[in-house]
Design a protein around this motif. Structure first.
Motif, PDB file in Angstrom:
ATOM      1  N   TYR A 296       0.843  -1.198   0.000  1.00  0.00           N
ATOM      2  CA  TYR A 296       0.000   0.000   0.000  1.00  0.00           C
ATOM      3  C   TYR A 296       0.886   1.259   0.000  1.00  0.00           C
ATOM      4  O   TYR A 296       0.680   2.179  -0.808  1.00  0.00           O
ATOM      5  CB  TYR A 296      -0.896  -0.044   1.247  1.00  0.00           C
ATOM      6  CG  TYR A 296      -1.760   1.180   1.473  1.00  0.00           C
ATOM      7  CD1 TYR A 296      -2.589   1.674   0.473  1.00  0.00           C
ATOM      8  CD2 TYR A 296      -1.775   1.817   2.716  1.00  0.00           C
ATOM      9  CE1 TYR A 296      -3.404   2.788   0.701  1.00  0.00           C
ATOM     10  CE2 TYR A 296      -2.580   2.920   2.946  1.00  0.00           C
ATOM     11  CZ  TYR A 296      -3.381   3.401   1.936  1.00  0.00           C
ATOM     12  OH  TYR A 296      -4.178   4.498   2.169  1.00  0.00           O
ATOM     13  N   GLY A 297       1.896   1.279   0.864  1.00  0.00           N
ATOM     14  CA  GLY A 297       2.809   2.426   0.941  1.00  0.00           C
ATOM     15  C   GLY A 297       3.550   2.636  -0.374  1.00  0.00           C
ATOM     16  O   GLY A 297       3.712   3.771  -0.845  1.00  0.00           O
ATOM     17  N   TYR A 298       3.972   1.521  -0.983  1.00  0.00           N
ATOM     18  CA  TYR A 298       4.684   1.601  -2.266  1.00  0.00           C
ATOM     19  C   TYR A 298       3.784   2.201  -3.346  1.00  0.00           C
ATOM     20  O   TYR A 298       4.203   3.081  -4.111  1.00  0.00           O
ATOM     21  CB  TYR A 298       5.160   0.195  -2.667  1.00  0.00           C
ATOM     22  CG  TYR A 298       5.444   0.041  -4.141  1.00  0.00           C
ATOM     23  CD1 TYR A 298       6.510   0.731  -4.720  1.00  0.00           C
ATOM     24  CD2 TYR A 298       4.639  -0.753  -4.947  1.00  0.00           C
ATOM     25  CE1 TYR A 298       6.762   0.610  -6.081  1.00  0.00           C
ATOM     26  CE2 TYR A 298       4.889  -0.876  -6.298  1.00  0.00           C
ATOM     27  CZ  TYR A 298       5.949  -0.191  -6.862  1.00  0.00           C
ATOM     28  OH  TYR A 298       6.189  -0.288  -8.205  1.00  0.00           O
ATOM     29  N   LEU A 299       2.526   1.734  -3.402  1.00  0.00           N
ATOM     30  CA  LEU A 299       1.582   2.258  -4.410  1.00  0.00           C
ATOM     31  C   LEU A 299       1.337   3.750  -4.209  1.00  0.00           C
ATOM     32  O   LEU A 299       1.314   4.522  -5.167  1.00  0.00           O
ATOM     33  CB  LEU A 299       0.251   1.508  -4.334  1.00  0.00           C
ATOM     34  CG  LEU A 299       0.245   0.083  -4.889  1.00  0.00           C
ATOM     35  CD1 LEU A 299      -1.091  -0.590  -4.641  1.00  0.00           C
ATOM     36  CD2 LEU A 299       0.555   0.071  -6.387  1.00  0.00           C
ATOM     37  N   MET A 300       1.166   4.147  -2.945  1.00  0.00           N
ATOM     38  CA  MET A 300       0.920   5.565  -2.651  1.00  0.00           C
ATOM     39  C   MET A 300       2.134   6.402  -3.061  1.00  0.00           C
ATOM     40  O   MET A 300       1.996   7.487  -3.619  1.00  0.00           O
ATOM     41  CB  MET A 300       0.654   5.760  -1.153  1.00  0.00           C
ATOM     42  CG  MET A 300      -0.545   4.995  -0.663  1.00  0.00           C
ATOM     43  SD  MET A 300      -2.071   5.824  -1.071  1.00  0.00           S
ATOM     44  CE  MET A 300      -2.097   7.005   0.249  1.00  0.00           C
ATOM     45  N   ALA A 301       3.334   5.876  -2.778  1.00  0.00           N
ATOM     46  CA  ALA A 301       4.557   6.624  -3.133  1.00  0.00           C
ATOM     47  C   ALA A 301       4.675   6.729  -4.649  1.00  0.00           C
ATOM     48  O   ALA A 301       5.022   7.779  -5.194  1.00  0.00           O
ATOM     49  CB  ALA A 301       5.779   5.917  -2.546  1.00  0.00           C
ATOM     50  N   ARG A 302       4.365   5.622  -5.341  1.00  0.00           N
ATOM     51  CA  ARG A 302       4.459   5.618  -6.798  1.00  0.00           C
ATOM     52  C   ARG A 302       3.467   6.601  -7.413  1.00  0.00           C
ATOM     53  O   ARG A 302       3.737   7.203  -8.446  1.00  0.00           O
ATOM     54  CB  ARG A 302       4.170   4.201  -7.308  1.00  0.00           C
ATOM     55  CG  ARG A 302       4.644   3.956  -8.726  1.00  0.00           C
ATOM     56  CD  ARG A 302       4.430   2.528  -9.106  1.00  0.00           C
ATOM     57  NE  ARG A 302       3.037   2.273  -9.463  1.00  0.00           N
ATOM     58  CZ  ARG A 302       2.558   1.062  -9.753  1.00  0.00           C
ATOM     59  NH1 ARG A 302       3.348   0.022  -9.695  1.00  0.00           N
ATOM     60  NH2 ARG A 302       1.294   0.896 -10.079  1.00  0.00           N
ATOM     61  N   GLU A 303       2.330   6.764  -6.747  1.00  0.00           N
ATOM     62  CA  GLU A 303       1.313   7.698  -7.239  1.00  0.00           C
ATOM     63  C   GLU A 303       1.654   9.144  -6.865  1.00  0.00           C
ATOM     64  O   GLU A 303       0.943  10.065  -7.232  1.00  0.00           O
ATOM     65  CB  GLU A 303      -0.064   7.345  -6.665  1.00  0.00           C
ATOM     66  CG  GLU A 303      -0.611   6.010  -7.116  1.00  0.00           C
ATOM     67  CD  GLU A 303      -0.961   5.973  -8.592  1.00  0.00           C
ATOM     68  OE1 GLU A 303      -1.871   6.682  -9.011  1.00  0.00           O
ATOM     69  OE2 GLU A 303      -0.280   5.243  -9.347  1.00  0.00           O
ATOM     70  N   GLY A 304       2.726   9.320  -6.081  1.00  0.00           N
ATOM     71  CA  GLY A 304       3.167  10.676  -5.742  1.00  0.00           C
ATOM     72  C   GLY A 304       2.589  11.249  -4.458  1.00  0.00           C
ATOM     73  O   GLY A 304       2.776  12.417  -4.158  1.00  0.00           O
TER      74      GLY A 304
END
Length: 584
Positions: A296-304
């Motif tokens: 979840y954290g990775y996806l949020m970071a990837r989305e900026g």
């Protein structure tokens, strides 16, 4: 003598203490959870025994060593505990040899002692537990292997199965997991273990059939098994459908584990929006949730959404800093802030806490790659691939490494292999196309593959980005604008808005290009390329050259952007920690 009844007895009859020997007191304190007290007393008694061997019988000495080791284990001194447990086992051998147990000055009769002796198998399990915590897996396997299979309890088989699986001894792992299920047919983690080792879903389900039929309200279990069978076979769409059907059943609605699994499958299928949605739902149901939060954290970071990632990381550190997840989340924040050395350190720390964390391996691999240490990155992506053979981002990371080191042949081999094993879906077609785009000879093939991918999933962002890149090379700007507008009709994505801006500049539509860059930056304020696009337009209101070169690096792999050199001001600051964590 253990348990509350014994304690009550002792309160009412003080005279019972007279009949208890000192070992009984140690045992009662251990049963009452007074570990620090047991540790001090047993240490003193063992010294007495060493100075006068006649003082305690071999059986009593064995008991003292086990209770002493238990107290040390409880203090988390695992190396010391393993040593003391081994001494206890040596003492047990002496005990077995002296067939007639002497009654010692302690006063208790030998037949009573025989009944209350700590189990030798339990001691071996404890030794294996110490070795596992100390990451001495081979030693742990050796200890448990030494227990005859008839005498292995379910927890011994479970630990053995997990150790075998980690060591790559798959057949032995399967045998041990099956043994756990034979004794405990509702051991669901053992079921997941079997499915992850490619045992057929039908075979696994048959092992739980009797229980399902004999207990009411368990009819969902065979569907549950089917769902995880699809997950581990890499059949994401059917996994999603099956979990959704379970989720709709009123009895299993709002189950956090199911929601996390569903979010994870959406993520694997490249459906970021639904993945984030389900992770958020799970998190609202259970504010202490750790599992899956790294993805979840990775996806949020990837989305900026870097501020949200920072908050999430902080919250998880408060819940537990002994799990890999908060370290991974913090590492993703650093990675997408282009602080690669720090991301590398945090990834290494996460791996140290959990060597099976796929997300930690991917984070460390991506950081190494962006720092130009491609060969080391390859090792990490390969290990991630071994642990999660159905996760495409592991393969994408590896392919990126090959392309970064001009290994187009290896990249092509890997992409073809994924395409063959996981079938032709939008994701595998796009991966293959990405590699084909790198070679001038296979441009046409790339085009065909991307068209196939987009026919299957018109909204698949990675395919749209690659197709736009191709159209940019061919200077087919109008076609590219139509493609991007079409893709943006149903979703908002920073990269797509930015690319549309680049295309609009190419056809001299500066006003709308400026709008697109603004939207891109509102979605991800850290998007360097949108900023550059805007600054370029501000500098030259009417550029002479309308051709624009699109750079698609940002969508390769798992969407990390950043130069390979990794301009990192923090490198020196983190160098010490890197040595500390034994990174080459």
């Amino acid at each position: 003598h253990s348990g509350p009844e014994a304690v009550a007895l002792q309160r009412t009859k003080p005279s019972t203490h007279a009949k208890m020997n000192v070992i009984d007191h140690v045992r009662d304190m251990a049963a009452a959870g007074l570990h620090s007290n047991v540790r001090i007393l047993s240490s003193l008694l063992l010294t007495m025994s060493n100075n006068n061997p006649e003082l305690f019988s071999p059986a009593q000495k064995y008991q003292m060593l086990v209770y002493h080791a238990d107290a040390i284990f409880h203090d988390k001194e695992y190396r010391n505990a393993a040593c003391k447990y081994s001494m206890a086992l040596q003492q047990k051998k002496v005990l077995s040899k002296t067939s007639k147990v002497r009654t010692s000055t302690g006063g208790a009769a030998s037949n009573i002692q025989a009944q209350v002796l700590p189990s030798e198998i339990e001691v071996k399990y404890k030794i294996a537990e110490c070795y596992t915590i100390l990451k001495l897996d081979k030693d742990a396997i050796a200890v448990l292997d030494g227990i005859p299979s008839r005498q292995r309890t379910p927890k011994i088989n479970m630990m053995l199965a997990n150790l075998y699986r980690k060591a790559g001894q798959e057949r032995s792992a399967v045998t041990s997991y099956k043994e756990v299920l034979r004794q405990c047919p509702l051991a669901l983690d053992a079921i997941i273990g079997l499915l992850s080792l490619s045992v057929k879903g039908a075979e696994v389900a048959s092992m739980t059939m009797d229980v399902i039929q004999s207990i009411p309200n368990l009819d969902w279990l065979s569907v549950w098994v089917k769902a995880y069978a699809f997950i581990h076979a890499g059949d994401n769409q059917r996994a999603i459908n099956t979990i959704c059907s379970l989720e709709k059943k009123s009895l299993l609605r709002d189950n956090v584990d199911l929601l996390v699994s569903l979010a994870d499958v959406y993520f694997r299928a490249g459906d970021t929006k639904n993945a984030i949605l389900k992770f958020e739902q799970a998190q609202m149901l259970d504010p202490y949730l750790i599992k899956g939060m790294d993805v979840y954290g990775y996806l949020m970071a990837r989305e900026g959404h870097l501020e949200d990632v920072e908050v999430l990381g902080g919250r998880l550190f408060n819940i537990s800093d002994q799990h890999a997840e908060p370290w991974v989340i913090s590492g993703c924040h650093s990675f997408y802030s282009k602080r690669y050395s720090r991301a590398l350190y945090l990834g290494a720390k996460a791996i140290q806490l959990n060597s099976n964390s796929v997300q930690a391996l991917l984070l460390k691999g991506a950081a190494l790659r962006n720092m130009g240490r491609v060969q080391e990155a390859i090792i990490h992506f390969r290990e991630a691939m071994r642990l999660a053979p159905c996760r495409l981002d592991c393969y994408e990371g590896l392919i990126d490494c090959y392309l970064a080191s001009n290994g187009i042949r290896e990249a092509m081999g890997m992409a073809n292999n994924i395409y063959k094993t996981l079938g032709a879906n939008a994701q595998t077609l796009t991966i293959l196309a990405t590699v084909c785009l790198e070679d001038p000879v296979t441009q046409e093939k790339a085009k065909t593959l991307l068209d196939k991918a987009l026919a299957q999933r018109p909204d698949y962002t990675k395919a749209v980005v690659k197709k736009a890149e191709l159209l940019s090379r061919e200077q087919k700007y109008e076609e590219g604008i139509a493609l991007l507008r079409n893709a943006l009709a149903n979703q908002s994505d920073c990269v797509l808005h930015r690319m549309l801006g680049d295309f609009l500049v190419a056809v001299n539509d500066y006003q709308e290009a400026m709008d697109q860059y603004s939207i891109a930056l509102s979605l991800d304020p850290n998007d360097q390329k949108s900023l550059e696009g805007m600054q370029k337009m501000e500098k030259e209101e009417s550029p002479t050259d309308a051709t624009v070169e699109l750079d698609g690096d940002d969508m390769e792999g798992s969407g990390e952007d950043g130069d390979l050199e990794g301009s990192d001001s923090e490198a020196a600051q983190w160098a010490d920690q890197e040595q500390w964590f034994g990174m080459q």
